[in-house]
Design an enzyme around this catalytic site. Structure first.
Site, PDB file in Angstrom:
ATOM      1  N   TRP A 150       0.792  -1.218   0.000  1.00 18.75           N
ATOM      2  CA  TRP A 150       0.000   0.000   0.000  1.00 18.75           C
ATOM      3  C   TRP A 150       0.836   1.285   0.000  1.00 18.75           C
ATOM      4  O   TRP A 150       0.317   2.355  -0.299  1.00 18.75           O
ATOM      5  CB  TRP A 150      -0.924   0.026   1.230  1.00 18.75           C
ATOM      6  CG  TRP A 150      -0.219  -0.210   2.540  1.00 18.75           C
ATOM      7  CD1 TRP A 150      -0.135  -1.389   3.211  1.00 18.75           C
ATOM      8  CD2 TRP A 150       0.533   0.735   3.313  1.00 18.75           C
ATOM      9  NE1 TRP A 150       0.611  -1.242   4.360  1.00 18.75           N
ATOM     10  CE2 TRP A 150       1.031   0.054   4.452  1.00 18.75           C
ATOM     11  CE3 TRP A 150       0.829   2.089   3.168  1.00 18.75           C
ATOM     12  CZ2 TRP A 150       1.808   0.682   5.425  1.00 18.75           C
ATOM     13  CZ3 TRP A 150       1.607   2.720   4.123  1.00 18.75           C
ATOM     14  CH2 TRP A 150       2.089   2.014   5.238  1.00 18.75           C
ATOM     15  N   ASN A 151       2.120   1.214   0.318  1.00 17.95           N
ATOM     16  CA  ASN A 151       2.853   2.459   0.584  1.00 17.95           C
ATOM     17  C   ASN A 151       3.250   3.229  -0.668  1.00 17.95           C
ATOM     18  O   ASN A 151       3.386   4.443  -0.638  1.00 17.95           O
ATOM     19  CB  ASN A 151       4.076   2.188   1.467  1.00 17.95           C
ATOM     20  CG  ASN A 151       5.007   1.149   0.899  1.00 17.95           C
ATOM     21  OD1 ASN A 151       4.628   0.333   0.057  1.00 17.95           O
ATOM     22  ND2 ASN A 151       6.238   1.154   1.367  1.00 17.95           N
ATOM     23  N   ARG A 179       6.590  -1.200 -11.159  1.00 18.79           N
ATOM     24  CA  ARG A 179       7.893  -1.854 -11.036  1.00 18.79           C
ATOM     25  C   ARG A 179       7.794  -3.357 -11.306  1.00 18.79           C
ATOM     26  O   ARG A 179       8.759  -3.988 -11.730  1.00 18.79           O
ATOM     27  CB  ARG A 179       8.475  -1.589  -9.634  1.00 18.79           C
ATOM     28  CG  ARG A 179       9.963  -1.904  -9.528  1.00 18.79           C
ATOM     29  CD  ARG A 179      10.588  -1.241  -8.332  1.00 18.79           C
ATOM     30  NE  ARG A 179      10.253  -1.904  -7.081  1.00 18.79           N
ATOM     31  CZ  ARG A 179      10.621  -1.451  -5.883  1.00 18.79           C
ATOM     32  NH1 ARG A 179      11.297  -0.316  -5.781  1.00 18.79           N
ATOM     33  NH2 ARG A 179      10.304  -2.107  -4.788  1.00 18.79           N
ATOM     34  N   ALA A 187      -2.897  -4.005  -2.553  1.00 12.84           N
ATOM     35  CA  ALA A 187      -3.202  -3.968  -1.127  1.00 12.84           C
ATOM     36  C   ALA A 187      -4.628  -3.449  -0.922  1.00 12.84           C
ATOM     37  O   ALA A 187      -5.046  -2.497  -1.589  1.00 12.84           O
ATOM     38  CB  ALA A 187      -2.209  -3.078  -0.395  1.00 12.84           C
ATOM     39  N   GLY A 223       6.355  -6.791   0.583  1.00  9.56           N
ATOM     40  CA  GLY A 223       5.655  -6.688   1.855  1.00  9.56           C
ATOM     41  C   GLY A 223       6.536  -7.166   2.987  1.00  9.56           C
ATOM     42  O   GLY A 223       7.771  -7.154   2.884  1.00  9.56           O
ATOM     43  N   SER A 224       5.923  -7.592   4.058  1.00  9.10           N
ATOM     44  CA  SER A 224       6.668  -7.976   5.249  1.00  9.10           C
ATOM     45  C   SER A 224       7.379  -9.308   5.062  1.00  9.10           C
ATOM     46  O   SER A 224       6.958 -10.159   4.280  1.00  9.10           O
ATOM     47  CB  SER A 224       5.726  -8.068   6.456  1.00  9.10           C
ATOM     48  OG  SER A 224       4.893  -9.204   6.348  1.00  9.10           O
ATOM     49  N   GLU A 260      10.560  -8.863  -2.172  1.00 12.71           N
ATOM     50  CA  GLU A 260      11.137  -7.622  -1.636  1.00 12.71           C
ATOM     51  C   GLU A 260      10.485  -7.426  -0.286  1.00 12.71           C
ATOM     52  O   GLU A 260       9.333  -7.010  -0.178  1.00 12.71           O
ATOM     53  CB  GLU A 260      10.872  -6.452  -2.591  1.00 12.71           C
ATOM     54  CG  GLU A 260      11.722  -5.241  -2.304  1.00 12.71           C
ATOM     55  CD  GLU A 260      11.004  -4.238  -1.432  1.00 12.71           C
ATOM     56  OE1 GLU A 260      11.310  -4.198  -0.206  1.00 12.71           O
ATOM     57  OE2 GLU A 260      10.157  -3.505  -1.943  1.00 12.71           O
ATOM     58  N   LEU A 261      11.234  -7.754   0.787  1.00 13.13           N
ATOM     59  CA  LEU A 261      10.651  -7.903   2.113  1.00 13.13           C
ATOM     60  C   LEU A 261      11.083  -6.782   3.051  1.00 13.13           C
ATOM     61  O   LEU A 261      11.442  -5.702   2.611  1.00 13.13           O
ATOM     62  CB  LEU A 261      11.022  -9.289   2.651  1.00 13.13           C
ATOM     63  CG  LEU A 261      10.653 -10.452   1.719  1.00 13.13           C
ATOM     64  CD1 LEU A 261      11.116 -11.777   2.277  1.00 13.13           C
ATOM     65  CD2 LEU A 261       9.160 -10.472   1.425  1.00 13.13           C
ATOM     66  N   ARG A 317      10.636  10.581   4.048  1.00  8.47           N
ATOM     67  CA  ARG A 317      10.005  10.282   2.769  1.00  8.47           C
ATOM     68  C   ARG A 317       8.871   9.296   3.001  1.00  8.47           C
ATOM     69  O   ARG A 317       9.006   8.313   3.704  1.00  8.47           O
ATOM     70  CB  ARG A 317      11.039   9.682   1.818  1.00  8.47           C
ATOM     71  CG  ARG A 317      10.497   9.277   0.456  1.00  8.47           C
ATOM     72  CD  ARG A 317      11.609   8.685  -0.381  1.00  8.47           C
ATOM     73  NE  ARG A 317      11.146   8.255  -1.695  1.00  8.47           N
ATOM     74  CZ  ARG A 317      11.368   7.065  -2.217  1.00  8.47           C
ATOM     75  NH1 ARG A 317      12.060   6.157  -1.528  1.00  8.47           N
ATOM     76  NH2 ARG A 317      10.932   6.762  -3.416  1.00  8.47           N
ATOM     77  N   CYS A 372      10.142   0.714   2.922  1.00  5.31           N
ATOM     78  CA  CYS A 372      11.049  -0.367   3.339  1.00  5.31           C
ATOM     79  C   CYS A 372      12.500   0.081   3.313  1.00  5.31           C
ATOM     80  O   CYS A 372      13.347  -0.496   3.998  1.00  5.31           O
ATOM     81  CB  CYS A 372      10.848  -1.587   2.450  1.00  5.31           C
ATOM     82  SG  CYS A 372      10.988  -1.223   0.688  1.00  5.31           S
ATOM     83  N   SER A 419      16.555   4.983  -4.629  1.00  6.83           N
ATOM     84  CA  SER A 419      15.723   4.228  -5.563  1.00  6.83           C
ATOM     85  C   SER A 419      15.767   4.862  -6.944  1.00  6.83           C
ATOM     86  O   SER A 419      15.621   6.080  -7.090  1.00  6.83           O
ATOM     87  CB  SER A 419      14.280   4.177  -5.061  1.00  6.83           C
ATOM     88  OG  SER A 419      14.208   3.529  -3.809  1.00  6.83           O
ATOM     89  N   GLU A 424      14.485  -5.875  -8.664  1.00  4.34           N
ATOM     90  CA  GLU A 424      13.511  -5.177  -9.495  1.00  4.34           C
ATOM     91  C   GLU A 424      14.165  -3.907 -10.022  1.00  4.34           C
ATOM     92  O   GLU A 424      14.900  -3.227  -9.313  1.00  4.34           O
ATOM     93  CB  GLU A 424      12.254  -4.834  -8.701  1.00  4.34           C
ATOM     94  CG  GLU A 424      11.492  -6.076  -8.236  1.00  4.34           C
ATOM     95  CD  GLU A 424      10.210  -5.741  -7.497  1.00  4.34           C
ATOM     96  OE1 GLU A 424       9.189  -6.367  -7.806  1.00  4.34           O
ATOM     97  OE2 GLU A 424      10.250  -4.876  -6.599  1.00  4.34           O
TER      98      GLU A 424
END
Length: 489
Positions: free
Chosen positions: A160-161, A169, A186, A238-239, A260-261, A288, A294, A451, A468
């Protein structure tokens, strides 16, 4: 922005599932609400996909795979280029929608739109460069042909972020490689993905190539898709805890995965650093996206000779930030995504304070509607505090000190995570040592934001698998085939 502008936009967003090129209600007819985190009020409702809908999306993706894989790379490239141009043309709508459902300021939302669109442009250029090779065998008795082909239907699970950038991506390299996909956004922020899906149709994506299934019951909805042998790729952001469960589900079919955790990024400030530059970097790396990234700096380790000055300057800048709904003029810090997130952030702060830390700025939730938490600076944080060992996902900067470079590196590496790290120093030799010794997938040297669509994004240890973006990004969606050819005599 006026409420009429917001209502016009919300009324124009498709709120049903996209399966095989058609917008449709969920099989159950159920819907779930999407709320404004700045007020807690409902924005709209969207169709709530079930396992039945997920299977239909899988059928659509599998059915379109062969023809999409056979589509000329230049044609796939042209579609991505049109998508890039359409996202840019609709940038205001995307930015406002991101702000409404996720909470970040309009300025940050516009930055995300630009960043997210760039994945379409980058992979439109990579689509025609999925190259293999042809070489003689070392002994001269054969020819070695290596080719690339799409891995097949993909399940893309986005967070969701960054509701636009995380979708582009994943989606852009899938399209570039010739893979069909099912996107599960999400439930907190599905609207941006639904608008993006509409853009993809306008850009010319054939039916079944992109399918979107928002759901409030992710685990039960996607489980049959993950178990389906026709699915050949799972990409998740996510987590770490959820990623571990998905990896276990992917094991029976040996499903190819990209993960991508979670992160626990250290921010190191050495005694020779440009202090003003380090402060600017700290603001960018910590605040940011309201700290909900993450890659956000999670732990600040500052050399003891400059720690007092660093803390004072950072606290001054944190305190000056204007907090409010992201649509407001001059607002710099929006709300956290929901009550659960704010409660977690405050729980970490309270525990740190009980263990001996001091709040120099912030330290408590703001009263009133919405899920606001002020930028917070904590000093004298004990090394064993949970806030230094757990991803905060909020605008909180816990600060500890170090004496030697060796100690700083040891502190930075003392975590099961390794997504991003940041370091401020003017010593070139130290920069090279840090590059070699820090256990991280990405490192910012004198930079608080790293990024970039042209760079490989990903982590080591429990922060994930695969990359990614960059030239590496498309490889995650391609299989390698080797052909041995008898010596042509």
């Amino acid at each position: 922005m006026t409420s009429s502008t917001e209502q016009r936009l919300l009324g124009s967003i498709p709120t049903r599932l996209l399966i095989n090129g058609a917008w449709q209600d969920s099989a159950s007819g159920l819907k779930f609400a999407v709320d404004d985190p700045a007020t807690g009020a409902e924005l709209t409702t969207v169709a709530d996909a079930s396992a039945v809908d997920a299977r239909a999306a899988m059928d659509a993706a599998a059915g379109a795979q062969a023809s999409w894989a056979a589509t000329a790379p230049r044609d796939r490239s042209d579609i991505l280029r049109r998508a890039f141009e359409l996202v840019r043309a609709n940038a205001d709508d995307f930015a406002l929608l991101i702000t409404l459902e996720m909470g970040k300021t309009l300025a940050e939302a516009r930055a995300e739109v630009n960043y997210g669109a760039e994945f379409f442009r980058w992979f439109s250029e990579e689509a025609v460069r999925a190259e293999g090779r042809y070489t003689p065998a070392p002994d001269g008795n054969a020819r070695l042909l290596v080719t690339k082909k799409p891995v097949g239907p993909c399940l893309l699970i986005t967070p969701w972020n960054f509701p636009l950038a995380m979708a582009t991506r994943k989606l852009a390299p899938a399209i570039a490689a010739g893979c069909t996909s099912i996107i599960k956004p999400a439930p907190l922020t599905p609207l941006t993905t639904l608008l993006l899906a509409e853009i993809m149709i306008e850009a010319g994506v054939p039916a079944g190539v992109v399918n979107v299934i928002p759901t409030s019951t992710a685990a039960t909805t996607v489980a049959p898709v993950i178990a389906d042998p026709r699915l050949r790729k799972l990409s998740f952001t996510g987590s770490t805890a959820v990623g571990q469960k998905l990896l276990a589900q992917a094991a029976p079919t040996v499903l190819r995965t990209s993960m991508e955790l979670g992160g626990n990024a250290p921010f190191l400030v050495f005694e020779d650093a440009d202090l003003d530059s380090a402060i600017e970097g700290a603001l960018a790396a910590k605040l940011r996206n309201i700290g909900q990234a993450c890659t956000a700096a999670n732990r600040f380790y500052v050399h003891e000779d400059i720690a007092e000055s660093f803390v004072a300057k950072l606290a001054e800048r944190f305190t000056a930030k204007r907090i409010g709904r992201g649509t407001g003029d001059g607002i710099e810090i929006g709300p956290l995504i929901d009550e659960t997130s704010r409660s977690k952030v405050h729980g970490l702060v309270e525990e740190a304070l009980r263990s001996g830390a001091t709040a120099i700025a912030g330290g408590a939730p703001l009263p009133g509607p919405g899920w606001f938490y002020p930028p917070t600076v904590l000093t004298n944080v004990p090394v064993g505090a949970r806030i230094l060992n757990e991803e905060i996902f909020g605008p909180v900067a816990p600060i500890a000190t170090f004496r030697t470079e060796e100690q700083a590196i040891a502190l930075a590496n003392a975590t099961p995570y390794g997504l991003a790290a940041y370091a401020y120093t003017n010593d070139l030799s130290r920069m090279l040592r840090l590059t070699e010794q820090l256990e991280t997938g990405m490192l910012g040297i004198n930079a608080g934001v790293i990024s970039n669509p042209a760079a490989p994004f990903g982590g080591v240890k429990q922060s994930g698998l695969g990359r990614e973006g960059g030239r590496e990004g498309i490889e995650e969606y391609l299989e390698t085939t080797y052909v041995g050819i008898a010596n042509p005599r």
